[in-house]
Every structure is written in C-alpha cells, then in structure tokens.
Design an enzyme around this catalytic site. Structure first.
Site, PDB file in Angstrom:
ATOM      1  N   ASP A  40       2.957 -25.299  14.263  1.00 30.10           N
ATOM      2  CA  ASP A  40       1.887 -24.484  13.962  1.00 30.10           C
ATOM      3  C   ASP A  40       1.072 -24.517  12.688  1.00 30.10           C
ATOM      4  O   ASP A  40      -0.079 -24.301  12.529  1.00 30.10           O
ATOM      5  CB  ASP A  40       2.261 -23.141  14.254  1.00 30.10           C
ATOM      6  CG  ASP A  40       2.600 -22.596  15.629  1.00 30.10           C
ATOM      7  OD1 ASP A  40       2.547 -23.467  16.434  1.00 30.10           O
ATOM      8  OD2 ASP A  40       3.367 -21.630  15.769  1.00 30.10           O
ATOM      9  N   GLU A  83      -4.175 -21.770  21.929  1.00 29.96           N
ATOM     10  CA  GLU A  83      -3.754 -20.528  22.721  1.00 29.96           C
ATOM     11  C   GLU A  83      -3.878 -19.211  22.219  1.00 29.96           C
ATOM     12  O   GLU A  83      -4.183 -18.334  22.956  1.00 29.96           O
ATOM     13  CB  GLU A  83      -2.054 -20.523  22.795  1.00 29.96           C
ATOM     14  CG  GLU A  83      -1.301 -20.660  21.576  1.00 29.96           C
ATOM     15  CD  GLU A  83       0.261 -20.456  21.560  1.00 29.96           C
ATOM     16  OE1 GLU A  83       0.850 -20.482  22.791  1.00 29.96           O
ATOM     17  OE2 GLU A  83       0.839 -20.551  20.843  1.00 29.96           O
ATOM     18  N   VAL A 103       5.603 -29.701  25.830  1.00 31.54           N
ATOM     19  CA  VAL A 103       5.659 -31.067  25.582  1.00 31.54           C
ATOM     20  C   VAL A 103       5.196 -31.345  23.967  1.00 31.54           C
ATOM     21  O   VAL A 103       5.486 -32.328  23.526  1.00 31.54           O
ATOM     22  CB  VAL A 103       4.593 -32.048  26.287  1.00 31.54           C
ATOM     23  CG1 VAL A 103       5.207 -32.099  27.773  1.00 31.54           C
ATOM     24  CG2 VAL A 103       3.191 -31.599  26.218  1.00 31.54           C
ATOM     25  N   GLN A 104       4.464 -30.589  23.640  1.00 33.58           N
ATOM     26  CA  GLN A 104       3.993 -30.480  22.071  1.00 33.58           C
ATOM     27  C   GLN A 104       5.341 -30.359  21.125  1.00 33.58           C
ATOM     28  O   GLN A 104       5.072 -30.623  20.067  1.00 33.58           O
ATOM     29  CB  GLN A 104       3.070 -29.399  21.619  1.00 33.58           C
ATOM     30  CG  GLN A 104       1.579 -29.617  22.487  1.00 33.58           C
ATOM     31  CD  GLN A 104       0.718 -28.467  22.573  1.00 33.58           C
ATOM     32  OE1 GLN A 104      -0.002 -28.301  21.724  1.00 33.58           O
ATOM     33  NE2 GLN A 104       1.255 -27.338  23.152  1.00 33.58           N
ATOM     34  N   ARG A 105       6.266 -29.746  21.568  1.00 31.25           N
ATOM     35  CA  ARG A 105       7.478 -29.474  20.689  1.00 31.25           C
ATOM     36  C   ARG A 105       8.618 -30.395  20.838  1.00 31.25           C
ATOM     37  O   ARG A 105       9.628 -30.507  20.037  1.00 31.25           O
ATOM     38  CB  ARG A 105       7.907 -27.917  21.280  1.00 31.25           C
ATOM     39  CG  ARG A 105       7.096 -27.082  20.085  1.00 31.25           C
ATOM     40  CD  ARG A 105       7.588 -25.614  20.052  1.00 31.25           C
ATOM     41  NE  ARG A 105       8.921 -25.230  20.782  1.00 31.25           N
ATOM     42  CZ  ARG A 105       8.967 -24.007  21.049  1.00 31.25           C
ATOM     43  NH1 ARG A 105       8.239 -23.029  20.741  1.00 31.25           N
ATOM     44  NH2 ARG A 105      10.209 -23.479  21.666  1.00 31.25           N
ATOM     45  N   THR A 144       7.450 -25.985  11.548  1.00 34.52           N
ATOM     46  CA  THR A 144       6.742 -25.391  12.890  1.00 34.52           C
ATOM     47  C   THR A 144       5.645 -26.423  13.128  1.00 34.52           C
ATOM     48  O   THR A 144       4.911 -26.933  12.201  1.00 34.52           O
ATOM     49  CB  THR A 144       6.016 -24.085  12.496  1.00 34.52           C
ATOM     50  OG1 THR A 144       5.203 -23.662  13.481  1.00 34.52           O
ATOM     51  CG2 THR A 144       5.152 -23.953  11.030  1.00 34.52           C
ATOM     52  N   GLY A 176       7.758 -18.809  10.004  1.00 39.32           N
ATOM     53  CA  GLY A 176       7.560 -17.484   9.316  1.00 39.32           C
ATOM     54  C   GLY A 176       8.671 -16.562   9.553  1.00 39.32           C
ATOM     55  O   GLY A 176       9.040 -15.908   8.653  1.00 39.32           O
TER      56      GLY A 176
HETATM   57  O1  F6P Z   1       5.700 -21.372  16.837  1.00 37.28           O
HETATM   58  C1  F6P Z   1       5.751 -22.361  17.615  1.00 37.28           C
HETATM   59  C2  F6P Z   1       5.342 -22.172  19.001  1.00 37.28           C
HETATM   60  O2  F6P Z   1       5.622 -23.305  19.611  1.00 37.28           O
HETATM   61  C3  F6P Z   1       4.045 -21.605  18.991  1.00 37.28           C
HETATM   62  O3  F6P Z   1       3.070 -22.485  18.960  1.00 37.28           O
HETATM   63  C4  F6P Z   1       3.974 -20.841  20.618  1.00 37.28           C
HETATM   64  O4  F6P Z   1       3.199 -19.651  20.508  1.00 37.28           O
HETATM   65  C5  F6P Z   1       5.502 -20.287  20.509  1.00 37.28           C
HETATM   66  O5  F6P Z   1       6.197 -21.226  19.497  1.00 37.28           O
HETATM   67  C6  F6P Z   1       6.243 -20.170  21.643  1.00 37.28           C
HETATM   68  O6  F6P Z   1       7.364 -19.827  21.615  1.00 37.28           O
HETATM   69  P1  F6P Z   1       8.783 -19.541  22.553  1.00 37.28           P
HETATM   70  O7  F6P Z   1       9.505 -20.784  22.286  1.00 37.28           O
HETATM   71  O8  F6P Z   1       9.266 -18.376  22.253  1.00 37.28           O
HETATM   72  O9  F6P Z   1       8.026 -19.615  24.057  1.00 37.28           O
END
Ligand code: F6P
Length: 377
Positions: free
Chosen positions: A139, A234, A302-304, A137, A115
């Site tokens: 998300d 979250e 870990v999700q990313r 993303t 976004g």
């Molecule tokens: O937008 C992806 C995301 O992983 C969200 O799910 C989470 O709220 C946010 O980024 C965390 O962001 P940052 O990398 O700034 O901690």
C-alpha cells in the site's frame, strides 16, 4: 554480556504478506549472522509466534535461496499484541511476550510489517523491549519512509493488468474498471494508473462524482476513443460515500462511553459494508451515463503474491542490512526507513498510529492531469 557472547535477535513478519518479505529476512539474517556473528531466531506467524514462543533457529542454510520467493517463510498474522483472543476474550499479551523475550535470551527483536506492526512494536518498546521495524506493505502508506517493499512489485503487477485490459476494452468498446488494493490510500492505484495510462484514476484522497467520471468518458468518445480504462482504488469513494464514512469515523473517535463506542463501531462497520461493492455500482452508473458496456476486474491477491521485482529485492536487502547494523550498534526504537538512496532510523513514536496518504497536489497527480487523465473531481 561479554563481548565474546554473540548477540541473539528475533525476527518476525506481520500483517498482510507482500513480495520482498523473504528478501528482507535474508538481508537482516545474512548481515547479522555472516557479517556480525550474531544468532537469529524467527518467530512463526507474526505476533502469534511471539506470544506462544513458537520459533525456529535461522542459520545460513535457512536463509539461502529465499531472495526470490514470494510470501514469507515465517508465516504471518494480523494479531494485535494487546488484544489476543484467549478463551473467547481479548487479552493483553504484552507481559507474555516480555517473558518469552527474556526466556529466549534476546538482545533485540525485528518486526517486519506495516502500520499495524508499527503499533505492536511501539507497545513492546514501551514495555522495555529492544525493537526495530522494517516497512513492508504493497500500500506504500507507512509514515516516515519514502517507500516500503512490496509496493514496487505490486505496481508492476497492477500496471501489467491495466495494460492487458486496454486491448480488450478497446476491442469491445467497453469501459473496464480495474480495482486495485491499497486499503484507504491511493498510492498503488495512482502509480499503476499513471504507469498504465489509465484514462481515469480514482483514489480515496480525491472523492469523485459519477458525473465527472462520465464527462471524461464522453470527452474520449467525442475524440473517437469509444472505450475507457479506469483504475479504481479499493478505498476510493464518491463524494457522498466519503462524507458518510468520515462522519461514521468521527462518531467512533467522539464516543465517550463503552456503549456509545460499541454503537459507533457497529455503525462504521455497517457503512463500510454498504460501500463494499462500490466499483460494481460505479460500473452500472457509468453504463447508464455513457451508453457503453462496463466490466469490472478486481485484481485482489495477485498483487501480493509471487516473486519480488528487482527494485523490491534491492530495497529489502539494503534496509535489512541497515537493521542489522543498528542491532550491532545497540540502537533500538526505530523503523529503518528508506530515504532517497539511503536509509534513516525514524523513531517509532513518529510512525505508530499514522497513515501516509497521497497529497492531492502530489506531482504524480499533477503530471497525470497534464496528460489528460481524469480523477473524477
Ligand atoms: O495492507 C495490504 C492489503 O493488501 C490492503 O491493500 C488490503 O486492503 C488488505 O491488505 C487486505 O487484507 P487481508 O489480507 O486481511 O484480506
């Protein structure tokens, strides 16, 4: 430009990283270079690299072997192009980017992001640059596209986590709350919660009450299941916290002077801060209400991280190739969206500044309710 001059395009990754970014860079790059004979450069660390004109040439060799790698070979940042901190002050760097774009002899620029990136891209488009975006993303909250790469992989990871906490919750007769990312949207928690068979799924789009969550747990206990697994987004909040948050956001929108805007933003930050530990608070409240022990697992980053799943690699490759097709046709100002099995060019004006939330009558929710999942409402 004569037809013999190859087109030169720039690419960058921006916002939070997600699995599939490298697969997308590869999809764009291999199509642009190998299929269309274009030149490609990659800006480092998202908008920051664009502002500082920090880039690397990307050739076939640089794109080789990256399909399966997590993160982004280019680096990323969450910078906003109209508010880059220079000497401690936020400065509009759109003119600097336009200058660099011209100096680098670019025909187009591809921004891979969510976004925030769509908003940056729209500003650059309005300043006259040829831009395209690709939806990234975990998300899944980008307006105008069926899905975004990263979402399928993160859903796999969160689902596996829910599967794994099931056996320990069962063994210890506990409630385990698994907090899942997603910012203010519930897609990831809903998908993983349904796929993992969570007993309760809490998402921002459906404010919950502790009483209703406790009712689902009590029903399970009465049926002989003295444990419960709860998937908590979250961004999920109870009814009261949701009301406080929405009211604080309204104040920000209604602010008419710089002073009132500052005060409203400070209030919103305070409200958000006070709600940060909401999953732990809910765990304590459920312990009191149910007499069962409760534990919290925050899945976090870990999700990313890590390698993208097959579905994300496929999505990244077909969207990336479609973006290079648009460049070849000289079509700009779009996000390359996923639409069914195909792709669609969605005008950036229909994407920037919007968030795709879960409709409360979404069929994933309706199916979950039918199999007995609670939503805390
Ligand atoms: O937008 C992806 C995301 O992983 C969200 O799910 C989470 O709220 C946010 O980024 C965390 O962001 P940052 O990398 O700034 O901690």
């Amino acid at each position: 430009m004569s037809s013999s001059t190859p087109k030169r395009i720039g690419i960058l990754t921006a916002g939070g990283d997600s699995p599939g970014l490298n697969a997308t860079i590869r999809g764009v790059g291999k199509t642009a270079i190998g299929y269309y004979g274009m030149e490609l450069i990659g800006f480092r660390d998202g908008i920051t690299g664009l502002v500082n004109n920090n880039y690397v040439p990307l050739d076939g060799k640089a794109l080789s072997g990256i399909l399966t790698i997590g993160g982004t070979i280019l680096g990323t940042s969450r910078d906003k192009v109209h508010k880059i901190e220079v000497d401690g002050e936020p400065r509009d760097m759109v003119p600097a980017v336009v200058e660099n774009y011209e100096k680098d002899g670019l025909d187009g620029l591809i921004l891979i992001g969510g976004g925030g990136t769509a908003k940056n891209a729209k500003r650059l488009l309005d300043a006259g640059l040829n831009v395209l975006t690709l939806p990234k993303t975990i998300d899944n909250d980008i307006e105008g596209t069926d899905t975004s790469f990263g979402f399928a992989t993160a859903t796999e990871i969160a689902t596996e986590a829910i599967d794994r906490v099931h056996s320990t919750a069962h063994s210890h007769h506990r409630i385990i709350l698994t907090e899942i990312m997603g910012h203010r949207a519930g897609w990831l928690t809903l998908a993983a919660g349904v796929a993992g068979g969570a007993d309760v799924i809490l998402i921002p789009e459906i404010p919950y009450t502790v009483e209703k969550v406790a009712e689902t747990i009590a029903r399970r206990t009465a049926q002989g299941s003295s444990f419960s697994v709860i998937a908590v987004a979250e961004g999920a909040r109870d009814v009261d916290d949701t009301a406080d948050y929405e009211a604080a956001k309204l104040l920000v929108r209604a602010a008419k002077t710089p002073e009132s805007a500052r005060a409203a933003k400070a209030h919103l930050a305070h409200v958000e801060d006070s709600q940060r530990e909401h999953t732990f608070r809910l765990a304590r409240e459920l312990e009191a209400a149910s007499g069962l022990e409760a534990r919290v697992t925050i899945l976090g980053y870990v999700q990313r991280g890590g390698t993208p799943c097959a579905a994300d690699r496929l999505l990244a490759t077909r969207l990336g190739a479609a973006a290079a097709d648009l460049v070849a046709q000289g079509e700009y100002g779009y996000m390359v969206a996923a639409r069914g099995d195909g792709t669609e060019a969605v005008p950036l004006s229909e994407v920037a500044g919007k968030v795709k939330l879960v409709p409360t009558d979404h069929n994933w929710i309706e199916a979950a309710r039918k199999v007995g999942t609670g939503f805390g409402d």
